[in-house]
Design a protein around this motif. Sequence first.
Motif, PDB file in Angstrom:
ATOM      1  N   ASN A  36       0.790  -1.243   0.000  1.00 47.41           N
ATOM      2  CA  ASN A  36       0.000   0.000   0.000  1.00 47.41           C
ATOM      3  C   ASN A  36       0.812   1.277   0.000  1.00 47.41           C
ATOM      4  O   ASN A  36       0.319   2.318   0.389  1.00 47.41           O
ATOM      5  CB  ASN A  36      -0.957   0.053   1.201  1.00 47.41           C
ATOM      6  CG  ASN A  36      -1.872  -1.134   1.210  1.00 47.41           C
ATOM      7  OD1 ASN A  36      -2.559  -1.399   0.233  1.00 47.41           O
ATOM      8  ND2 ASN A  36      -1.858  -1.894   2.289  1.00 47.41           N
ATOM      9  N   SER A  37       2.067   1.202  -0.412  1.00 47.27           N
ATOM     10  CA  SER A  37       2.853   2.431  -0.462  1.00 47.27           C
ATOM     11  C   SER A  37       2.657   3.147  -1.794  1.00 47.27           C
ATOM     12  O   SER A  37       3.094   4.272  -1.968  1.00 47.27           O
ATOM     13  CB  SER A  37       4.337   2.107  -0.263  1.00 47.27           C
ATOM     14  OG  SER A  37       4.746   1.154  -1.217  1.00 47.27           O
ATOM     15  N   GLY A  38       2.002   2.468  -2.745  1.00 48.16           N
ATOM     16  CA  GLY A  38       1.820   3.047  -4.073  1.00 48.16           C
ATOM     17  C   GLY A  38       2.842   2.497  -5.060  1.00 48.16           C
ATOM     18  O   GLY A  38       3.043   3.041  -6.141  1.00 48.16           O
ATOM     19  N   LYS A  39       3.442   1.402  -4.682  1.00 51.39           N
ATOM     20  CA  LYS A  39       4.476   0.758  -5.483  1.00 51.39           C
ATOM     21  C   LYS A  39       3.999   0.394  -6.886  1.00 51.39           C
ATOM     22  O   LYS A  39       4.659   0.694  -7.876  1.00 51.39           O
ATOM     23  CB  LYS A  39       4.859  -0.536  -4.770  1.00 51.39           C
ATOM     24  CG  LYS A  39       6.296  -0.855  -4.754  1.00 51.39           C
ATOM     25  CD  LYS A  39       6.578  -1.914  -3.699  1.00 51.39           C
ATOM     26  CE  LYS A  39       5.645  -3.105  -3.820  1.00 51.39           C
ATOM     27  NZ  LYS A  39       5.792  -3.773  -5.117  1.00 51.39           N
ATOM     28  N   THR A  40       2.857  -0.276  -6.948  1.00 49.28           N
ATOM     29  CA  THR A  40       2.351  -0.725  -8.238  1.00 49.28           C
ATOM     30  C   THR A  40       2.012   0.462  -9.129  1.00 49.28           C
ATOM     31  O   THR A  40       2.294   0.464 -10.327  1.00 49.28           O
ATOM     32  CB  THR A  40       1.114  -1.599  -8.036  1.00 49.28           C
ATOM     33  OG1 THR A  40       1.403  -2.550  -7.035  1.00 49.28           O
ATOM     34  CG2 THR A  40       0.737  -2.313  -9.310  1.00 49.28           C
ATOM     35  N   THR A  41       1.398   1.483  -8.516  1.00 52.15           N
ATOM     36  CA  THR A  41       1.064   2.684  -9.274  1.00 52.15           C
ATOM     37  C   THR A  41       2.315   3.262  -9.904  1.00 52.15           C
ATOM     38  O   THR A  41       2.347   3.600 -11.094  1.00 52.15           O
ATOM     39  CB  THR A  41       0.435   3.733  -8.331  1.00 52.15           C
ATOM     40  OG1 THR A  41      -0.574   3.103  -7.553  1.00 52.15           O
ATOM     41  CG2 THR A  41      -0.155   4.882  -9.114  1.00 52.15           C
ATOM     42  N   VAL A  52       3.803  12.034  -5.915  1.00 52.17           N
ATOM     43  CA  VAL A  52       2.395  11.658  -5.743  1.00 52.17           C
ATOM     44  C   VAL A  52       2.106  10.699  -6.884  1.00 52.17           C
ATOM     45  O   VAL A  52       1.840  11.110  -8.005  1.00 52.17           O
ATOM     46  CB  VAL A  52       1.453  12.873  -5.808  1.00 52.17           C
ATOM     47  CG1 VAL A  52       0.014  12.433  -5.562  1.00 52.17           C
ATOM     48  CG2 VAL A  52       1.848  13.919  -4.791  1.00 52.17           C
ATOM     49  N   GLY A  53       2.211   9.434  -6.611  1.00 53.17           N
ATOM     50  CA  GLY A  53       2.114   8.423  -7.651  1.00 53.17           C
ATOM     51  C   GLY A  53       0.846   8.545  -8.474  1.00 53.17           C
ATOM     52  O   GLY A  53       0.856   8.439  -9.697  1.00 53.17           O
ATOM     53  N   ARG A  54      -0.226   8.774  -7.782  1.00 52.92           N
ATOM     54  CA  ARG A  54      -1.519   8.793  -8.446  1.00 52.92           C
ATOM     55  C   ARG A  54      -1.650   9.944  -9.431  1.00 52.92           C
ATOM     56  O   ARG A  54      -2.321   9.834 -10.437  1.00 52.92           O
ATOM     57  CB  ARG A  54      -2.583   8.875  -7.369  1.00 52.92           C
ATOM     58  CG  ARG A  54      -3.946   9.053  -7.885  1.00 52.92           C
ATOM     59  CD  ARG A  54      -4.925   8.919  -6.780  1.00 52.92           C
ATOM     60  NE  ARG A  54      -5.391   7.554  -6.716  1.00 52.92           N
ATOM     61  CZ  ARG A  54      -6.295   7.123  -5.859  1.00 52.92           C
ATOM     62  NH1 ARG A  54      -6.792   7.941  -4.970  1.00 52.92           N
ATOM     63  NH2 ARG A  54      -6.705   5.893  -5.883  1.00 52.92           N
ATOM     64  N   ASP A  97       0.665  14.141  -1.065  1.00 51.43           N
ATOM     65  CA  ASP A  97      -0.618  14.849  -0.976  1.00 51.43           C
ATOM     66  C   ASP A  97      -1.348  14.513   0.322  1.00 51.43           C
ATOM     67  O   ASP A  97      -1.839  15.389   1.024  1.00 51.43           O
ATOM     68  CB  ASP A  97      -1.497  14.535  -2.194  1.00 51.43           C
ATOM     69  CG  ASP A  97      -1.677  13.032  -2.402  1.00 51.43           C
ATOM     70  OD1 ASP A  97      -0.819  12.254  -1.959  1.00 51.43           O
ATOM     71  OD2 ASP A  97      -2.697  12.640  -3.018  1.00 51.43           O
ATOM     72  N   GLU A  98      -1.350  13.218   0.665  1.00 49.24           N
ATOM     73  CA  GLU A  98      -2.020  12.834   1.909  1.00 49.24           C
ATOM     74  C   GLU A  98      -1.268  13.369   3.124  1.00 49.24           C
ATOM     75  O   GLU A  98      -1.879  13.777   4.114  1.00 49.24           O
ATOM     76  CB  GLU A  98      -2.143  11.308   2.000  1.00 49.24           C
ATOM     77  CG  GLU A  98      -3.255  10.762   1.140  1.00 49.24           C
ATOM     78  CD  GLU A  98      -3.511   9.272   1.395  1.00 49.24           C
ATOM     79  OE1 GLU A  98      -3.014   8.721   2.391  1.00 49.24           O
ATOM     80  OE2 GLU A  98      -4.216   8.669   0.559  1.00 49.24           O
ATOM     81  N   ALA A 119      -9.641   5.240  -2.879  1.00 50.25           N
ATOM     82  CA  ALA A 119     -10.384   4.854  -4.077  1.00 50.25           C
ATOM     83  C   ALA A 119      -9.480   3.996  -4.943  1.00 50.25           C
ATOM     84  O   ALA A 119      -8.312   4.331  -5.136  1.00 50.25           O
ATOM     85  CB  ALA A 119     -10.820   6.094  -4.839  1.00 50.25           C
ATOM     86  N   ASN A 166       6.399   8.954  -1.267  1.00 47.80           N
ATOM     87  CA  ASN A 166       5.127   8.998  -2.003  1.00 47.80           C
ATOM     88  C   ASN A 166       4.005   9.498  -1.096  1.00 47.80           C
ATOM     89  O   ASN A 166       4.208   9.677   0.099  1.00 47.80           O
ATOM     90  CB  ASN A 166       4.823   7.589  -2.521  1.00 47.80           C
ATOM     91  CG  ASN A 166       3.798   7.590  -3.624  1.00 47.80           C
ATOM     92  OD1 ASN A 166       3.709   8.550  -4.395  1.00 47.80           O
ATOM     93  ND2 ASN A 166       3.006   6.541  -3.714  1.00 47.80           N
ATOM     94  N   MET A 167       2.854   9.696  -1.679  1.00 49.15           N
ATOM     95  CA  MET A 167       1.667  10.121  -0.921  1.00 49.15           C
ATOM     96  C   MET A 167       1.898  11.477  -0.253  1.00 49.15           C
ATOM     97  O   MET A 167       1.388  11.730   0.834  1.00 49.15           O
ATOM     98  CB  MET A 167       1.302   9.119   0.180  1.00 49.15           C
ATOM     99  CG  MET A 167       1.236   7.700  -0.309  1.00 49.15           C
ATOM    100  SD  MET A 167      -0.447   7.229  -0.658  1.00 49.15           S
ATOM    101  CE  MET A 167      -0.213   5.571  -1.247  1.00 49.15           C
TER     102      MET A 167
HETATM  103  N1  LIG Z   1      -3.357   9.893  -2.327  1.00 49.86           N
HETATM  104  C1  LIG Z   1      -2.470   9.144  -2.995  1.00 49.86           C
HETATM  105  N2  LIG Z   1      -2.804   7.908  -3.356  1.00 49.86           N
HETATM  106  C2  LIG Z   1      -1.891   7.162  -4.020  1.00 49.86           C
HETATM  107  C3  LIG Z   1      -0.619   7.661  -4.346  1.00 49.86           C
HETATM  108  N3  LIG Z   1       0.058   6.679  -4.992  1.00 49.86           N
HETATM  109  C4  LIG Z   1      -0.772   5.610  -5.076  1.00 49.86           C
HETATM  110  N4  LIG Z   1      -1.959   5.897  -4.491  1.00 49.86           N
HETATM  111  C5  LIG Z   1      -3.102   5.012  -4.293  1.00 49.86           C
HETATM  112  O1  LIG Z   1      -2.790   4.139  -3.223  1.00 49.86           O
HETATM  113  C6  LIG Z   1      -3.400   2.865  -3.414  1.00 49.86           C
HETATM  114  C7  LIG Z   1      -2.372   1.759  -3.318  1.00 49.86           C
HETATM  115  O2  LIG Z   1      -1.485   1.852  -4.405  1.00 49.86           O
HETATM  116  P1  LIG Z   1      -0.787   0.590  -5.051  1.00 49.86           P
HETATM  117  O3  LIG Z   1       0.071   1.099  -6.148  1.00 49.86           O
HETATM  118  O4  LIG Z   1      -1.770  -0.462  -5.374  1.00 49.86           O
HETATM  119  O5  LIG Z   1       0.101   0.169  -3.805  1.00 49.86           O
HETATM  120  P2  LIG Z   1       1.014  -1.136  -3.596  1.00 49.86           P
HETATM  121  O6  LIG Z   1       0.223  -2.006  -2.695  1.00 49.86           O
HETATM  122  O7  LIG Z   1       2.209  -0.587  -2.900  1.00 49.86           O
HETATM  123  O8  LIG Z   1       1.323  -1.719  -4.923  1.00 49.86           O
HETATM  124  C8  LIG Z   1      -4.090   2.939  -4.766  1.00 49.86           C
HETATM  125  O9  LIG Z   1      -5.433   3.183  -4.551  1.00 49.86           O
HETATM  126  C9  LIG Z   1      -3.408   4.108  -5.450  1.00 49.86           C
HETATM  127  O10 LIG Z   1      -4.251   4.716  -6.378  1.00 49.86           O
HETATM  128  C10 LIG Z   1      -0.284   8.998  -3.940  1.00 49.86           C
HETATM  129  O11 LIG Z   1       0.811   9.496  -4.141  1.00 49.86           O
HETATM  130  N5  LIG Z   1      -1.247   9.703  -3.273  1.00 49.86           N
END
Ligand SMILES: Nc1nc2c(ncn2[C@@H]2O[C@H](COP(=O)(O)OP(=O)(O)O)[C@@H](O)[C@H]2O)c(=O)[nH]1
Lengths: 720, 74
Positions: free
Chosen positions: A15-20, A147-149, A121-122, A500, A118-119
Amino acid sequence: MADKTIVVGIAGNPNSGKTTIFNELTGAHHKVGNYAGVTVEKREGIRKYKDYTIKIYDLPGTYSLTSYSLDELVARDFIIDEKPDVIIDVMDSTNIQRHLYLCMQIQEFGIPIVGLLNMTDEAKQHGIEIDSLALGDLLGIPMLKTVGRKKSGLDGVFDLVLSTYENKNKQKKCLLYGNELEMHIDKIINLISKDEKFIKNYPPRWIAVKLLEKDQNVCSKLKTNEAYDQIIHQKDESIKWIAGHFNRDSEIVVTEQRYGYIHGAVKETLKVSLETKFSFSEAVDKVVLNNYFGLPLFLFIMWGIFQLTFKLGEFPMSILELIFNQIGNFAGSIIPDGLIKSLIVDGIIGGVGGMLVFLPNILILFFCISILEDTGYMARIAFLTDKFMHKFGLHGQSFIPFVTGFGCSIPAIMSARTLKNEKDRLITILAVPFFSCGAKLPVYTLLISAFFSESMSGNILFSIYMIGILLGLFSSLLFRKVIAKGISSPFVMELPPYRAPAAKGIGWHMAEKCWFYVKKAGTLIVAASIIVWFITTFPQLKTDDAKYQKIRMDIENKIISENGLLADSDIRQINRIIEVSQVQEALEYSIAGKIGKIIEPVIKPLGFDWKIGVAIITGFAAKEVVVSTLGVMYKVGSDVTEEDDSLRGALRNDPYFNPLVAYVLMLFILIYVPCIATLAIIKQELGKWRWVFFTIFYNSAVAWLVAFIVYQTGKIMGLA
Amino acid sequence: MNLYKLKKNDSFSIVKITRSGEIGKRIAEMGVTKGTRGIVVRKAFLGGPIQIKILNYDLSLRKDEAESIDVEEV
Ligand SMILES: Nc1nc2c(ncn2[C@@H]2O[C@H](COP(=O)(O)OP(=O)(O)O)[C@@H](O)[C@H]2O)c(=O)[nH]1
């Protein structure tokens, strides 16, 4: 300048945003495979940047590199064995300390790291401000805020990766564990370094620290070191000293020191400007994890997913069935009659079709599961159900595969991948087939409607399902005690904030799942369908035309003498009787029929004759096949359905059948060997044939035992 | 005092993990280390898991795991 290739791994906590970030960095150019021998998915992508070809691997999300779970082992093996040139560590800025813990472990191994905060923004919403430059300097790791997203901050990543790579030989910083520990680490390093060949492969400092953490894996790596005995001796001394000095286990001391170092660095570089106010996640959790509504809400959601999967899936499923029927008919019309035709139409097209019709269900279910996982709800499910599941040696997350098993074991077994502990996953997968799947329902419906009054039927059906559930749960307990010994994995689980889900990620996820299913299970299922085709077809019986001619004449004469004439409907009736008799005779003559006769003594104590034996054997292919086999065996034709009155009547009139036998047969069908497709998935997901044979043996044995007890008790009670 | 004895909304500071081996290590690696402060967010009833907030994230633990963490109330 010639192109250079460098290998980059993306690491980070779940959940760190790795996949994104992986998806953003690689664009669409990536492929998915499995890490050798395990079911952990391996994504890799290629990117050209400046003079470099950069190979990017997405490592499984892990909290540390301690190698307790399969994911951690895979991530760790990748780092240790493949020695990537650079690691990109994705971290969540809102709880940076825990994310830095993994980062520090990777740094210790001596691989150049680029940190992505990452994140951001949050973090801003939480009022957290990190001075990334200062933090990077302090730790010796270049950092970027991202901000990966929103794809922001990612532009500089490759430049930073390349400059980190080019400067990799510069003096590196490392985490210091405090005087007492450093003294012992030094002692061990000195011993390790005596073997110059050994330290070329493994950084001695890393080995020393791992030894103090009691890492078994590293111990075995050390065996090649010349000074092995001395090192082990020193290690044991040090561990004892540390435990005495700090009054806690040395592996915990190491962890605490690491966190101490991190807290120190973060204290200087992180500012919290406003105190946390309203938290969206906590507001949702107030309802979702409520002591009273939490569980009912979850069950309702599960029910909804279930409906969606199997009701919505029904439509594309029937279309697929139709298509394969058409293909079968078409192939049947162009291929001349004979063995080849039967092989292609019944064996291959039937087998492939039988496998592909599950695809819509799998697709829908995984869509739902992806959403549950990506939003963070999955962790809540485990929180809600763990107490109950733990009683049976299971983990809260086993709940989803079990419930899904009521629909179809195949997606259920695949969904067990959400379990991170190998033993938990093994037990869950082996127990799934006891949760009565949808394909067994036609068998129950047929037998219940033939032998039980309408007022009883609901109770009978319920009792069958309940017996399945109980067997599943108690088998889990047994597996935990016998084959996957030890306590179930610790329940130390992050409850990630609700987010989301990203549409792109889910799309990929589903595409991957389906492709795996088709590729891996497909070949096995088709092969097995051919085997079933083979045993029901061979040896072939030469049709004795004269004999059937005579039978036809006899019937015709009889009808004429009764009615005076032979109507068209009578001729159709006769054709049908003849055809079914032929099919039955051929089946009786085939290997399957012979096996039915051979196993008759074994199933006799359960109240079954050889005809039921044949139905049971053909049920290996798919459970619903049992109905059509019974149709053939009872001479009403193979195109019967469970609603067909003629088959019900035929069963009812058979002297051998009675309500007790019918009930025992339902139990047997519920418990015995799951269908071929399920066995193929078990092989795919657990990797070893051993578990397939285990399932065949264990489930058959339990089925026999339960059927035996119920039948014999019933007989004594005078029910037969 | 162990963590599971605390009630909802109690704040605590971690003293020591009394469990050794894999589980103790795992708990520590999630940031449950000496001196770290946290708050109890909720406890499921009938001896179900406990949810705490430490290092600005939510962590859940089973009853017996929580019982192996010594804390002091702050
Ligand atoms: N607010 C925010 N959400 C993010 C960011 N990067 C990824 N996300 C969200 O965080 C959630 C987990 O990301 P994911 O890439 O699946 O994480 P993984 O479990 O590390 O692979 C997803 O819903 C993404 O859309 C970011 O920089 N900011």
